[in-house]
Design an enzyme around this catalytic site. Structure first.
Site, mmCIF file in Angstrom:
data_model
loop_
_atom_site.group_PDB
_atom_site.id
_atom_site.type_symbol
_atom_site.label_atom_id
_atom_site.label_comp_id
_atom_site.label_asym_id
_atom_site.label_seq_id
_atom_site.Cartn_x
_atom_site.Cartn_y
_atom_site.Cartn_z
ATOM 1 N N TYR A 174 0.837 -1.319 0.622
ATOM 2 C CA TYR A 174 -0.022 -0.159 -0.779
ATOM 3 C C TYR A 174 0.837 1.060 0.117
ATOM 4 O O TYR A 174 0.607 2.037 -0.893
ATOM 5 C CB TYR A 174 -0.893 -0.033 1.390
ATOM 6 N N LYS A 178 0.904 4.074 -3.363
ATOM 7 C CA LYS A 178 1.265 5.034 -2.796
ATOM 8 C C LYS A 178 1.590 6.744 -2.981
ATOM 9 O O LYS A 178 1.530 7.498 -3.846
ATOM 10 C CB LYS A 178 0.598 5.725 -1.149
#
Length: 310
Positions: A174, A178
Site C-alpha cells: 500500500y 501510494k
C-alpha cells in the site's frame, strides 16, 4: 449556494462508499454531473461479488437532490474498463472535465510474510488503476486541446496516503503504491499543464472501512473529526476554476485541516576531499551525523507537520 462546477462533468472512482462517496456528493453539490464508479465488491481486500448497489445508492442520492449522475461498475485496474469509464463520461455529458481517483483495496501483511499476489493486487488497483484512468482522461483532454487550438478545462485529483509520507510497517504494498501515485501525479502535472489541465494529489485521513482497524468507530457527538466529509471540500476546490494555479501539489487533509507538503529538501550535504569517497571517509562523516537519531527514522514529514497518527 455557490456552484463553481456548474456545467462540468466528473468521474469519481471508488465512489460507492467512504471517501469516494463523500467526494462524489460534494462535486454534485457544487454543480458537476458525476459518473459514480464503484466495483461494488464488499470486502476491503477486493473480495466478493461485483455489485451495483453502492454506486446506485450514491447516484440515486445525487439525482434526488436535483443533480445528474450515471453509474459505472467497471474495474479501473483493467485497462479496457478504465477506457470505457472515460468514454461513458464523454457519451453521457459531452466531455470530461474532472477526474477523481479514489478506488483502492488493502492486503496488509509484513514485508517478510507478504505473498506475491498480495503485492500485485494492491499495486494493480491503486497505482495501475490511477494510471489507467489518467491515461484515457489525459488523451481526451489532449485531443480536445489540439482540435480547439488552445487549452481546455481539466482537473485530476489523485489519492495518496500518509502511509507514503511516514511509512506503515504492515503495508509495504500500500505504501509503495501510494508513493507511486505521487510520482505519477507530479509527472502528469508537468505533461498536461500546457493543455490547461492540473493534477494534484491528496493524503486524506478519514474513518472508512479501509481504516476501521486503525481508527475504530466514531465516539464524538456531531460530525466525526475523521469523517470523509472533512476531505470532500478540498477535492471540490481542487476540481474548481479557483484552483487553476494549483498544480503538481501534495496536500494532507483531515478534520478541518489542510497542509501543503513541500517537496523533499536536502537535510545535509557532504563532499569528499578526494577523487571519490572511501568507506573510512563515509564512516567518519555519516556515522556521527546519525548518532542520536532514532533507529530506523524515516523522512519524518508527517511528524514535522504534526500529523502523526494517533
Amino acid at each position: 449556494m455557490s456552484r463553481p462546477l456548474e456545467g462540468l462533468s466528473a468521474i469519481v472512482t471508488g465512489a460507492g462508499r467512504g471517501l469516494g462517496r463523500a467526494e462524489a456528493l460534494e462535486l454534485a453539490r457544487l454543480g458537476a454531473a458525476v459518473v459514480v464508479n464503484d466495483h461494488g465488491r464488499p470486502g476491503r481486500d477486493g473480495s466478493g461479488e461485483v455489485s451495483t448497489g453502492p454506486a446506485d445508492e450514491v447516484a440515486g442520492t445525487i439525482r434526488a437532490a436535483g443533480g445528474r449522475a450515471v453509474v459505472h461498475t467497471g474495474d479501473v485496474s483493467d485497462h479496457q474498463q478504465a477506457r470505457e469509464l472515460v468514454e461513458l463520461a464523454v457519451a453521457e455529458f459531452g466531455k470530461l472535465d474532472i477526474l477523481v481517483n479514489n478506488a483502492g483495496i488493502l492486503r496488509d501483511r509484513m514485508v517478510f510474510s507478504m505473498a506475491e499476489e498480495e503485492w500485485d493486487a494492491v499495486v494493480r488497483v491503486h497505482l495501475k488503476g490511477h494510471f489507467n484512468t489518467v491515461r484515457f482522461a489525459s488523451a481526451h483532454w489532449r485531443d480536445r486541446a489540439k482540435a480547439g487550438g488552445g487549452p481546455v478545462y481539466g482537473r485530476i485529483v489523485n489519492t495518496s496516503s500518509e502511509a507514503f509520507l511516514a511509512g506503515s510497517a504492515g503495508q509495504p504494498n500500500y505504501a509503495a503504491a501510494k508513493g507511486g501515485i505521487v510520482g505519477l501525479t507530479t509527472s502528469t502535472a508537468l505533461a498536461l499543464a500546457k493543455y490547461g489541465v492540473t493534477a494534484n494529489v491528496i493524503c486524506p485521513r478519514a474513518r472508512t472501512r479501509m481504516t476501521e482497524d486503525v481508527f475504530g468507530e466514531a465516539t464524538a457527538d456531531g460530525l466525526d473529526p475523521l469523517a470523509p466529509e472533512h476531505v470532500a471540500p478540498l477535492v471540490g476546490y481542487l476540481a474548481s476554476p479557483a484552483a487553476a494555479r494549483v498544480n503538481g501539489q501534495l496536500l494532507v487533509v483531515h478534520g478541518g485541516m489542510v497542509a501543503v507538503v513541500e517537496r523533499p529538501r536536502v537535510g545535509a550535504k557532504f563532499d569528499s576531499k578526494q577523487d571519490t569517497f572511501t568507506y573510512d571517509e563515509l564512516d567518519a562523516l555519516l556515522t556521527p551525523y546519525y548518532v542520536g537519531r532514532p533507529a530506523g527514522e524515516t523522512f519524518g514529514a508527517a511528524e514535522v507537520l504534526g500529523l502523526k497518527r494517533e
